[in-house]
Design a protein around this motif. Structure first.
Motif, PDB file in Angstrom:
ATOM      1  N   SER A 221       0.825  -1.206   0.000  1.00 26.80           N
ATOM      2  CA  SER A 221       0.000   0.000   0.000  1.00 26.80           C
ATOM      3  C   SER A 221       0.857   1.253   0.000  1.00 26.80           C
ATOM      4  N   VAL A 222       1.919   1.247   0.803  1.00 26.90           N
ATOM      5  CA  VAL A 222       2.814   2.401   0.844  1.00 26.90           C
ATOM      6  C   VAL A 222       3.521   2.564  -0.495  1.00 26.90           C
ATOM      7  N   LYS A 223       3.979   1.458  -1.061  1.00 29.62           N
ATOM      8  CA  LYS A 223       4.665   1.517  -2.360  1.00 29.62           C
ATOM      9  C   LYS A 223       3.758   2.102  -3.427  1.00 29.62           C
ATOM     10  N   ARG A 224       2.485   1.755  -3.365  1.00 31.78           N
ATOM     11  CA  ARG A 224       1.538   2.223  -4.376  1.00 31.78           C
ATOM     12  C   ARG A 224       1.160   3.686  -4.193  1.00 31.78           C
ATOM     13  N   THR A 225       1.033   4.130  -2.948  1.00 31.03           N
ATOM     14  CA  THR A 225       0.542   5.484  -2.706  1.00 31.03           C
ATOM     15  C   THR A 225       1.632   6.544  -2.618  1.00 31.03           C
TER      16      THR A 225
END
Length: 260
Positions: A221-225
């Motif tokens: 999620s962090v990588k995507r956002t």
């Protein structure tokens, strides 16, 4: 003959409903205070608050499991761990609320977070300490909050969940390393002993897998956002999360697989 239906009661003669009063619904819905005009910020706050409640619930279940293990009450311990699995499943699924947030949406309110970071969650720190990931310096986060500091210190310096499992195995004449678990799974000398411990081992692996899934979803999620930007709390971001995701929970149980 059809069974008559009864409509729910609508007049309780009180300023609120019993449901609202029992669950603190008014207070619950007053706790979201977005600081930007980005709609995704409210989703972020709600997801964070949901996770906090679930962290506390999971801490309760793991603590009850520890107490039961110390009392040699394996059925009660496994019941608590199984209840905790349901909490963990919801925790993993909670990332669905944030997983599709775009970098533009997140960037619109990220400055309002300041140095706030989920890493600072004391409810989550309790869980990490219970898993055996203990770091004394983390207590500094709550040096100015005596109650939280004292509770965290007690968890930090107390037995981890696995410590209590190891103590149980020791009382059964077994070691809590890979060799001990290999003996448990093979059933002892005649192949029929330790069945309850083997079931406990599998349940602990269920717990371990869900912890890893939660960490992996966090990383994704962090990588995507936000990509590889540094974390708001001062961490290196993705590299720090990746290290956590790659860390085995209850490594002795995983190592035993090599000998079976």
């Amino acid at each position: 003959m059809a069974t008559p239906t009864t409509s729910p009661r609508l007049d309780f003669g009180e300023p609120t409903t019993p449901y609202t009063a029992y669950a603190g619904i008014d207070e619950l819905h007053s706790l979201q205070h977005p600081r930007s005009k980005e709609p995704g910020e409210r989703t972020f706050i709600v997801a964070t608050q949901v996770m906090e409640l679930l962290f506390a619930q999971l801490r309760q279940e793991w603590t009850l499991a520890q107490q039961a293990l110390r009392a040699d009450d394996l059925p009660a311990a496994t019941a608590a761990l199984r209840r905790g699995l349901g909490v963990q499943d919801v925790l993993v699924g909670s990332w669905d609320l944030l997983a599709t947030m775009t970098p533009v949406e997140f960037s619109a309110f990220r400055p309002y977070l300041g140095e706030a970071s989920g890493f600072q969650s004391y409810a989550y720190l309790h869980l990490e300490f219970l898993l055996g990931n203990k770091h004394e310096r983390l207590l500094e986060l709550y040096a100015g909050h005596p109650r939280v500091h004292a509770e965290l210190a007690a968890t930090l310096h107390g037995p981890s969940l696995y410590d209590d499992v190891a103590a149980l195995l020791g009382r059964r004449g077994l070691t809590a390393d890979a060799a001990g678990w290999t003996e448990v799974y093979r059933g002892g000398d005649d192949g029929t002993h330790h069945r309850d411990l083997a079931l406990l081992g599998e349940l602990l692996l269920d717990v371990a897998e869900r912890v890893t899934r939660w960490r992996q979803r966090h990383l994704a999620s962090v990588k995507r956002t936000m990509g590889a930007k540094p974390g708001t709390g001062g961490s290196s971001g993705l590299s720090w999360l990746r290290k956590a995701a790659d860390q085995d929970v209850f490594p002795e149980l995983w190592s035993a697989r090599n000998d079976l």
